[in-house]
Write an enzyme that holds these catalytic residues in place. Structure first.
Site, PDB file in Angstrom:
ATOM      1  NE  ARG A  92     -19.077  -1.322  14.868  1.00  0.00           N
ATOM      2  CZ  ARG A  92     -18.722  -2.416  15.523  1.00  0.00           C
ATOM      3  NH1 ARG A  92     -18.506  -3.544  14.858  1.00  0.00           N
ATOM      4  NH2 ARG A  92     -18.584  -2.396  16.838  1.00  0.00           N
ATOM      5  CG  ASP A 115     -15.718  -8.297  21.132  1.00  0.00           C
ATOM      6  OD1 ASP A 115     -16.837  -8.854  21.097  1.00  0.00           O
ATOM      7  OD2 ASP A 115     -15.311  -7.547  20.213  1.00  0.00           O
ATOM      8  CB  THR A 138     -20.705 -12.704  16.304  1.00  0.00           C
ATOM      9  OG1 THR A 138     -19.470 -13.425  16.150  1.00  0.00           O
ATOM     10  CG2 THR A 138     -20.389 -11.239  16.562  1.00  0.00           C
ATOM     11  CE  LYS A 142     -21.817  -8.880  19.989  1.00  0.00           C
ATOM     12  NZ  LYS A 142     -22.329  -8.282  18.739  1.00  0.00           N
ATOM     13  CB  THR A 143     -18.523  -3.105  22.627  1.00  0.00           C
ATOM     14  OG1 THR A 143     -18.012  -4.263  21.965  1.00  0.00           O
ATOM     15  CG2 THR A 143     -17.384  -2.378  23.332  1.00  0.00           C
TER      16      THR A 143
END
Length: 340
Positions: free
Chosen positions: A221, A113, A162, A68-69
């Protein structure tokens, strides 16, 4: 409590930030996975550029560590503009919001975020900005107070969450582009691992990269973190080249099995099976049995256990699946699943 150093956590460790930035894709072409989202976003970006307008506000939801980032940074890169980054909890008052908004230029990206955790007063102050690109600020106090409307450059707000279910309906309705990022396939994660290995000058076989991908819980990640840890084992225990034996040796040492489950994942499943006859059992009861917070279980551990087929949520509680029994080497009792 959940360990901050849990190798399979989707949270980013402070020492990993520089590495994550180095490995972050800069364009949609470099971004691997989420194909439908990329196709749509590419059209929206190209259209906005041709019309010389700012991209519609974007809301990206999905598990942590899925990109997303990265997508927010890619949008800024595609428009060759700046990106201002903050988080929902950091915007405590409208003054914090105004400080950022007044510094934005045309087509800049403002990334928030965990936007679902934003203060409701700040959220409401954001509504006219998203719709009219104007911000109302109260100057003075008491009867002498007056409202000053500041013009804001046309920018793109990118929100990441999230927990999309916690977003208010008024905020959600003001986003023109809403996309969900799901877990990645092993094949997509393999491509990500090979790309990262090339950037970091790590020698790895395709078979080994796929082995790591299988244990990466569908999350880039985690895939990159495991690659870094396996590299350490390859350097110390071998000749620096990552192959299947090194991957398996590293994963055994790290306590990660072939499905990407760690000790806590297995403890959750074994607790449901052995203490509660496989379920159904409520999340509150599981929380007490494990001495773990409810939110940690539901937000950190459960999503992947459910996605991988080890756990199911039912109206009466959590139920361990036949796959969970098989994985833990426990005899499956079909009668326990009558309430499934």
């Amino acid at each position: 409590m959940v360990s901050q150093n849990r190798i399979t956590t989707t949270k980013i460790f402070p020492e990993e930030r520089d590495l994550e930035i180095a490995l972050r894709p800069k364009t949609l072409d470099e971004f691997i996975g989420q194909e439908k989202l990329k196709q749509n976003l590419r059209v929206f970006i190209e259209s906005a550029k041709l019309r010389n307008v700012s991209l519609d506000h974007c809301l990206f939801s999905g598990p942590p560590g899925t990109g997303k980032t990265t997508l927010a940074h890619i949008i800024a890169h595609e428009f060759n503009t700046e990106i201002k980054v903050t988080s929902g909890p950091a915007l405590e008052k409208t003054g914090d919001l105004a400080a950022v908004l007044t510094s934005l230029q045309f087509q800049d990206v403002f990334f928030i975020d965990e936007i679902h955790r934003m203060n409701h007063i700040v959220e409401e102050a954001l509504y006219p900005v998203m719709e009219e690109f104007k911000m109302d600020i109260i100057v003075g106090q008491g009867p002498n107070a007056k409202i000053v409307r500041l013009p804001i450059a046309r920018f793109t707000l990118v929100g990441a969450t999230t927990r999309s279910g916690l977003l208010s309906a008024p905020l959600r309705s003001r986003f023109g582009i809403i996309e969900n990022l799901g877990f990645y396939t092993p094949e997509e994660l393999q491509q990500i691992i090979l790309r990262s290995a090339n950037i970091l000058d790590i020698k790895i076989s395709k078979e080994a990269s796929y082995e790591i991908a299988l244990r990466s819980r569908g999350t880039p990640r985690i895939a990159n973190r495991l690659l870094s840890r396996v590299r350490d084992f390859a350097i110390v225990k071998s000749d620096g080249v990552i192959d299947i034996p090194i991957v398996k040796q590293a994963m055994t040492a790290l306590g990660i099995d072939e499905y990407g489950l760690d000790d806590m994942d297995r403890k959750i499943l074994s607790t449901i099976i052995e203490k509660f006859n496989g379920g159904p059992v409520g999340i509150e009861t599981i929380s007490v049995a494990l001495n773990e917070e409810i939110d940690t279980i539901s937000e950190v551990y459960e999503p992947y256990l459910i996605q991988a087929g080890f756990l199911k949520r039912t109206p009466r509680g959590r139920v361990a699946t036949e796959l969970a029994y098989k994985h833990l080497g426990i005899k499956y009792k079909p009668q326990q699943q009558e309430l499934f």
